[in-house]
Design a protein around this motif. Structure first.
Motif, short mmCIF file in Angstrom:
data_model
loop_
_atom_site.label_atom_id
_atom_site.label_comp_id
_atom_site.label_asym_id
_atom_site.label_seq_id
_atom_site.Cartn_x
_atom_site.Cartn_y
_atom_site.Cartn_z
N ALA A 108 0.74 -1.29 -0.27
CA ALA A 108 -0.03 0.34 0.04
C ALA A 108 0.78 1.40 0.52
CB ALA A 108 -0.70 -0.56 1.69
N LEU A 109 0.24 1.73 -0.71
CA LEU A 109 0.79 3.58 -0.48
C LEU A 109 0.75 4.19 0.58
CD1 LEU A 109 0.06 4.71 -4.16
CD2 LEU A 109 2.36 4.38 -2.99
N GLY A 110 0.87 5.42 0.95
CA GLY A 110 1.60 6.11 2.52
C GLY A 110 -0.48 6.85 2.51
N ARG A 111 -0.96 7.03 3.59
CA ARG A 111 -1.66 7.28 3.87
C ARG A 111 -2.11 8.61 2.86
NH1 ARG A 111 -4.35 10.92 7.27
NH2 ARG A 111 -1.94 11.61 8.38
N ARG A 112 -2.99 8.80 1.88
CA ARG A 112 -3.98 9.69 0.75
C ARG A 112 -4.38 10.99 1.90
NH1 ARG A 112 -5.44 10.02 -3.82
NH2 ARG A 112 -4.95 7.81 -4.21
N GLY A 113 -3.98 11.64 1.16
CA GLY A 113 -3.51 13.39 1.81
C GLY A 113 -3.35 13.74 3.14
N SER A 128 17.49 18.48 -17.27
CA SER A 128 16.40 18.53 -18.33
C SER A 128 16.61 17.40 -18.83
CB SER A 128 17.09 18.98 -19.69
OG SER A 128 18.76 18.27 -20.08
N THR A 129 17.53 16.19 -18.07
CA THR A 129 17.35 15.39 -17.86
C THR A 129 16.87 14.79 -16.84
OG1 THR A 129 19.39 15.03 -17.21
CG2 THR A 129 18.87 15.00 -19.75
N HIS A 130 16.95 14.58 -15.62
CA HIS A 130 15.89 13.98 -14.89
C HIS A 130 15.99 14.39 -13.31
CE1 HIS A 130 20.40 14.51 -13.21
NE2 HIS A 130 20.28 13.88 -11.39
N THR A 131 15.00 14.16 -13.00
CA THR A 131 14.62 14.85 -11.27
C THR A 131 14.73 14.39 -10.58
OG1 THR A 131 13.20 16.72 -12.76
CG2 THR A 131 12.53 16.20 -9.96
N LEU A 132 14.63 14.40 -9.09
CA LEU A 132 14.91 13.23 -7.77
C LEU A 132 14.38 14.31 -7.10
CD1 LEU A 132 18.44 12.04 -7.27
CD2 LEU A 132 16.89 11.06 -7.86
N TRP A 133 13.06 13.55 -6.24
CA TRP A 133 12.45 14.01 -5.20
C TRP A 133 12.78 13.30 -3.97
CZ3 TRP A 133 9.49 12.69 -9.63
CH2 TRP A 133 9.29 14.14 -10.74
N SER A 134 13.43 13.91 -2.79
CA SER A 134 12.96 13.53 -1.00
C SER A 134 11.76 13.30 -0.85
CB SER A 134 14.72 13.48 -0.54
OG SER A 134 14.41 12.73 0.53
N ALA A 135 11.36 12.42 -0.12
CA ALA A 135 9.97 12.19 1.07
C ALA A 135 10.73 11.23 1.84
CB ALA A 135 9.82 11.21 0.40
N ARG A 136 9.82 10.84 2.59
CA ARG A 136 9.62 10.10 3.92
C ARG A 136 8.80 8.99 3.84
NH1 ARG A 136 12.24 10.89 8.69
NH2 ARG A 136 11.55 9.49 8.78
N THR A 137 7.37 9.23 2.93
CA THR A 137 6.23 7.87 2.12
C THR A 137 6.38 8.51 0.98
OG1 THR A 137 4.69 6.98 2.87
CG2 THR A 137 4.65 9.47 3.86
N LEU A 138 5.71 7.39 0.27
CA LEU A 138 4.96 7.43 -1.40
C LEU A 138 3.67 7.93 -0.25
CD1 LEU A 138 6.29 4.77 -2.78
CD2 LEU A 138 7.02 7.03 -2.63
N ASP A 139 2.89 9.13 -0.90
CA ASP A 139 1.54 9.95 -0.26
C ASP A 139 0.92 9.18 -1.40
OD1 ASP A 139 -0.44 11.50 0.63
OD2 ASP A 139 0.10 12.84 -0.45
N PRO A 140 -0.30 9.25 -2.46
CA PRO A 140 -0.62 9.54 -3.07
C PRO A 140 -1.01 10.62 -3.99
CG PRO A 140 -1.47 7.90 -1.74
CD PRO A 140 -0.64 8.83 -1.03
N ASP A 141 -1.72 11.63 -3.62
CA ASP A 141 -2.14 13.02 -3.68
C ASP A 141 -0.93 13.88 -4.52
OD1 ASP A 141 -4.76 12.22 -3.35
OD2 ASP A 141 -4.34 12.92 -1.56
N THR A 142 0.23 13.73 -3.73
CA THR A 142 1.14 14.24 -4.01
C THR A 142 2.38 13.60 -5.66
OG1 THR A 142 2.01 14.93 -1.19
CG2 THR A 142 3.84 15.03 -2.71
N LEU A 143 1.66 13.27 -5.15
CA LEU A 143 2.25 12.11 -6.09
C LEU A 143 2.16 11.70 -7.53
CD1 LEU A 143 3.41 8.49 -4.82
CD2 LEU A 143 5.20 9.89 -5.46
N ALA A 144 0.99 11.94 -7.62
CA ALA A 144 -0.51 12.28 -8.80
C ALA A 144 0.42 13.95 -9.74
CB ALA A 144 -1.71 12.74 -8.28
N ALA A 145 0.13 14.72 -8.19
CA ALA A 145 1.13 15.60 -9.45
C ALA A 145 2.32 16.10 -10.11
CB ALA A 145 0.80 16.78 -7.97
N ARG A 146 3.62 14.96 -9.08
CA ARG A 146 4.85 15.05 -10.07
C ARG A 146 4.94 14.28 -10.92
NH1 ARG A 146 4.32 17.00 -4.72
NH2 ARG A 146 5.98 18.56 -4.12
N PHE A 147 4.10 13.86 -11.71
CA PHE A 147 4.26 12.41 -12.77
C PHE A 147 2.74 12.49 -13.93
CE2 PHE A 147 5.61 10.57 -9.36
CZ PHE A 147 7.96 10.08 -10.03
#
Length: 252
Positions: free
Chosen positions: A140-145, A157-176
């Motif tokens: 399961a991903l992290g708790r939604r919201g 121009s070739t790559h982006t790296l993000w740092s996070a503590r957990t995989l939050d669905p709402d935050t992820l959706a805005a970045r892909f």
């Protein structure tokens, strides 16, 4: 018996009852972890189930061993910070696996990399062969919201790296720019899987802690009940016996 003694007796019995209840709760937690560990061992031993679009919901695949084929999009990756391995600081690398058609991706936890500050690492130095099949456990991903912050570590121009503590669905959706599966895949070690990032099977949960706690609570209850019984028995034996007066002699 005096009122104070009765109050103390009731308090002792209540304390013993609480200890018994806590012991039973620890026993239930012990059985719960036993069941979860048995399910984990069964999932790791099972053959992976191949998946394709449309991807199932989390409830249908959670903690099951599955297989998804596609190509990694290494231009966008997330580093999960503060992940320790063998007492060394590090991060876990999460990379989207694009399914055929490039409209849906499954986030794949590709494993652990050493990071002295437990934040910064270079997953781009460990590129993956694509396309390929990825086998692992659906989680399961992290708790939604949850609104947990994502920090940009690198971006060009070739790559982006993000740092996070957990995989939050709402935050992820805005970045892909494509849809993401409602779960992620924890890739397992195996044939054809690169050595780095380091893949490892999830550890079984510690069962014995709850058992030891249960024994301790039951021991406390035994001491309380035994001590209370001994005290009551002693008080009863020490009660003064009623003196029997001799009959009065009749007046003459």
């Amino acid at each position: 018996m005096r009122a104070g003694f009765l109050v103390g007796l009731l308090i002792a019995l209540a304390a013993g009852g609480v200890c018994v209840r806590l012991g039973l709760w620890q026993v239930s937690r012990w059985h719960e972890k036993q069941a979860r560990n048995a399910a984990l061992h069964a999932a790791l031993a099972a053959e992976p189930t191949p998946l394709a679009e449309p991807l199932p919901a989390l409830a249908a695949v959670e903690d099951r061993r599955i297989e998804v084929s596609g190509r990694f999009d290494e231009s966008r990756q997330v580093l999960l910070s503060a992940r320790e391995q063998a007492e060394l600081p590090g991060v876990e690398v999460v990379t989207p696996l694009l399914l055929p058609g490039d409209s849906v991706a499954v986030l794949v936890n590709r494993g652990w990399l050493y990071a002295p500050d437990a934040v910064h690492a270079r997953p781009q130095d460990f590129r993956e062969k694509s396309p390929r099949a990825v086998r692992g456990l659906a989680r399961a991903l992290g708790r939604r919201g949850a609104g947990l912050p994502y920090f940009t570590l690198e971006s060009d121009s070739t790559h982006t790296l993000w740092s996070a503590r957990t995989l939050d669905p709402d935050t992820l959706a805005a970045r892909f720019p494509y849809a993401l599966a409602p779960w992620f895949l924890l890739e397992l070690p195996g044939k054809g899987v690169p050595e780095k990032p380091l893949r490892s099977a999830p550890r079984a949960l510690d069962e014995m802690t709850h058992l030891s706690y249960a024994i301790q609570w039951f021991l406390f209850a035994t001491i309380i009940f035994a001590g209370t019984t001994a005290l009551v028995w002693t008080r009863l034996r020490e009660r003064p016996r009623r003196r029997v007066l001799p009959p009065l002699e009749p007046l003459r």
